[in-house]
Write a protein that holds these residues in place. Sequence first.
Motif, PDB file in Angstrom:
ATOM      1  N   VAL A 238       0.892  -1.357   0.061  1.00 56.36           N
ATOM      2  CA  VAL A 238      -0.074  -0.016   0.038  1.00 56.36           C
ATOM      3  C   VAL A 238       0.872   1.205  -0.107  1.00 56.36           C
ATOM      4  O   VAL A 238       1.913   1.421   0.546  1.00 56.36           O
ATOM      5  CB  VAL A 238      -0.957   0.110   1.307  1.00 56.36           C
ATOM      6  CG1 VAL A 238      -1.826   1.168   1.387  1.00 56.36           C
ATOM      7  CG2 VAL A 238      -1.891  -1.117   1.199  1.00 56.36           C
ATOM      8  N   GLY A 239       0.731   2.258  -0.875  1.00 56.94           N
ATOM      9  CA  GLY A 239       1.361   3.502  -1.054  1.00 56.94           C
ATOM     10  C   GLY A 239       2.435   3.469  -1.720  1.00 56.94           C
ATOM     11  O   GLY A 239       2.999   4.606  -2.150  1.00 56.94           O
TER      12      GLY A 239
ATOM     13  N   ARG B 255      -2.653  12.881  -1.910  1.00 58.21           N
ATOM     14  CA  ARG B 255      -3.145  13.118  -0.609  1.00 58.21           C
ATOM     15  C   ARG B 255      -4.218  12.198  -0.106  1.00 58.21           C
ATOM     16  O   ARG B 255      -4.546  12.137   1.021  1.00 58.21           O
ATOM     17  CB  ARG B 255      -3.709  14.627  -0.887  1.00 58.21           C
ATOM     18  CG  ARG B 255      -2.648  15.607  -0.501  1.00 58.21           C
ATOM     19  CD  ARG B 255      -3.088  17.107  -0.642  1.00 58.21           C
ATOM     20  NE  ARG B 255      -2.664  17.575  -1.928  1.00 58.21           N
ATOM     21  CZ  ARG B 255      -3.506  18.220  -2.948  1.00 58.21           C
ATOM     22  NH1 ARG B 255      -4.792  18.243  -2.686  1.00 58.21           N
ATOM     23  NH2 ARG B 255      -2.924  18.491  -3.930  1.00 58.21           N
ATOM     24  N   ALA B 256      -5.199  11.778  -1.076  1.00 58.98           N
ATOM     25  CA  ALA B 256      -6.380  10.985  -0.696  1.00 58.98           C
ATOM     26  C   ALA B 256      -5.739   9.697  -0.157  1.00 58.98           C
ATOM     27  O   ALA B 256      -6.332   9.195   0.653  1.00 58.98           O
ATOM     28  CB  ALA B 256      -7.269  10.766  -1.939  1.00 58.98           C
ATOM     29  N   LEU B 257      -4.917   9.152  -0.653  1.00 60.06           N
ATOM     30  CA  LEU B 257      -4.273   7.883  -0.290  1.00 60.06           C
ATOM     31  C   LEU B 257      -3.663   8.242   1.167  1.00 60.06           C
ATOM     32  O   LEU B 257      -3.904   7.057   1.838  1.00 60.06           O
ATOM     33  CB  LEU B 257      -3.067   7.330  -1.300  1.00 60.06           C
ATOM     34  CG  LEU B 257      -2.445   5.986  -0.833  1.00 60.06           C
ATOM     35  CD1 LEU B 257      -3.637   4.917  -1.118  1.00 60.06           C
ATOM     36  CD2 LEU B 257      -1.349   5.581  -1.560  1.00 60.06           C
ATOM     37  N   GLU B 258      -2.988   9.178   1.482  1.00 54.35           N
ATOM     38  CA  GLU B 258      -2.723   9.358   2.905  1.00 54.35           C
ATOM     39  C   GLU B 258      -3.935   9.222   3.952  1.00 54.35           C
ATOM     40  O   GLU B 258      -3.454   8.951   4.948  1.00 54.35           O
ATOM     41  CB  GLU B 258      -1.953  10.853   3.024  1.00 54.35           C
ATOM     42  CG  GLU B 258      -0.509  10.744   2.316  1.00 54.35           C
ATOM     43  CD  GLU B 258       0.553   9.965   2.673  1.00 54.35           C
ATOM     44  OE1 GLU B 258       0.750   9.470   3.786  1.00 54.35           O
ATOM     45  OE2 GLU B 258       1.087   9.141   1.638  1.00 54.35           O
TER      46      GLU B 258
ATOM     47  N   LYS C 281      -4.847   5.811   4.296  1.00 50.40           N
ATOM     48  CA  LYS C 281      -3.712   4.865   4.894  1.00 50.40           C
ATOM     49  C   LYS C 281      -4.079   5.148   6.397  1.00 50.40           C
ATOM     50  O   LYS C 281      -4.081   4.144   7.216  1.00 50.40           O
ATOM     51  CB  LYS C 281      -2.427   5.465   4.904  1.00 50.40           C
ATOM     52  CG  LYS C 281      -1.704   4.602   3.728  1.00 50.40           C
ATOM     53  CD  LYS C 281      -0.094   5.138   3.614  1.00 50.40           C
ATOM     54  CE  LYS C 281       0.596   4.634   2.723  1.00 50.40           C
ATOM     55  NZ  LYS C 281       1.961   4.982   2.695  1.00 50.40           N
ATOM     56  N   LYS C 282      -4.394   6.375   6.907  1.00 49.16           N
ATOM     57  CA  LYS C 282      -4.848   6.746   8.423  1.00 49.16           C
ATOM     58  C   LYS C 282      -6.200   5.896   8.604  1.00 49.16           C
ATOM     59  O   LYS C 282      -6.079   5.205  10.013  1.00 49.16           O
ATOM     60  CB  LYS C 282      -5.202   8.144   8.532  1.00 49.16           C
ATOM     61  CG  LYS C 282      -3.834   8.850   8.309  1.00 49.16           C
ATOM     62  CD  LYS C 282      -4.261  10.363   8.687  1.00 49.16           C
ATOM     63  CE  LYS C 282      -3.080  11.505   8.176  1.00 49.16           C
ATOM     64  NZ  LYS C 282      -3.400  12.854   8.285  1.00 49.16           N
TER      65      LYS C 282
END
Length: 147
Positions: A15-16, A45-48, A51-52
């Motif tokens: 992921v990422g 930014r959406a992936l960050e 991830k959270k």
Amino acid sequence: MKVILRKNFSQLGNVGDVVNVKDGYARNYLIPRQIAYQATKGNIRALEEEKKQILKKEAKELESAQALAAELEKVSISIPVKVGEEEKIFGSVTTQMIADALKEKGFDLDKRKIEITEPIKALGIYSVSIKLHPSVTATVKTWVVRE
């Protein structure tokens, strides 16, 4: 085409990760199955943010698996089986039998999570491990008794 992986994908990465793949592979396979995004600033930014949320979800799953494991450690189940000569049982005790016995005690578990190292073909007491999470395993004491 550069893409950002949304899920762990064994052929490409975790992921990422930003990976470079052929355009057709990305457009026809990765993006429609939501395995990857096209690598743009907005998607990064959406992936960050995603991830959270994934980390919070994994933490909750781990916590609930540990709580369930603590409860399962206290449980012992008995499985009645038909016995022939010399205390040998007909067939063997299956994971489905163990799952059904646990269901009677109030634990609804998938039989695929139950791991039996050796086939249970005799009466006695056995320790059966149940994999609740990749890092959490519970052990249930199983009594195989005469029917």
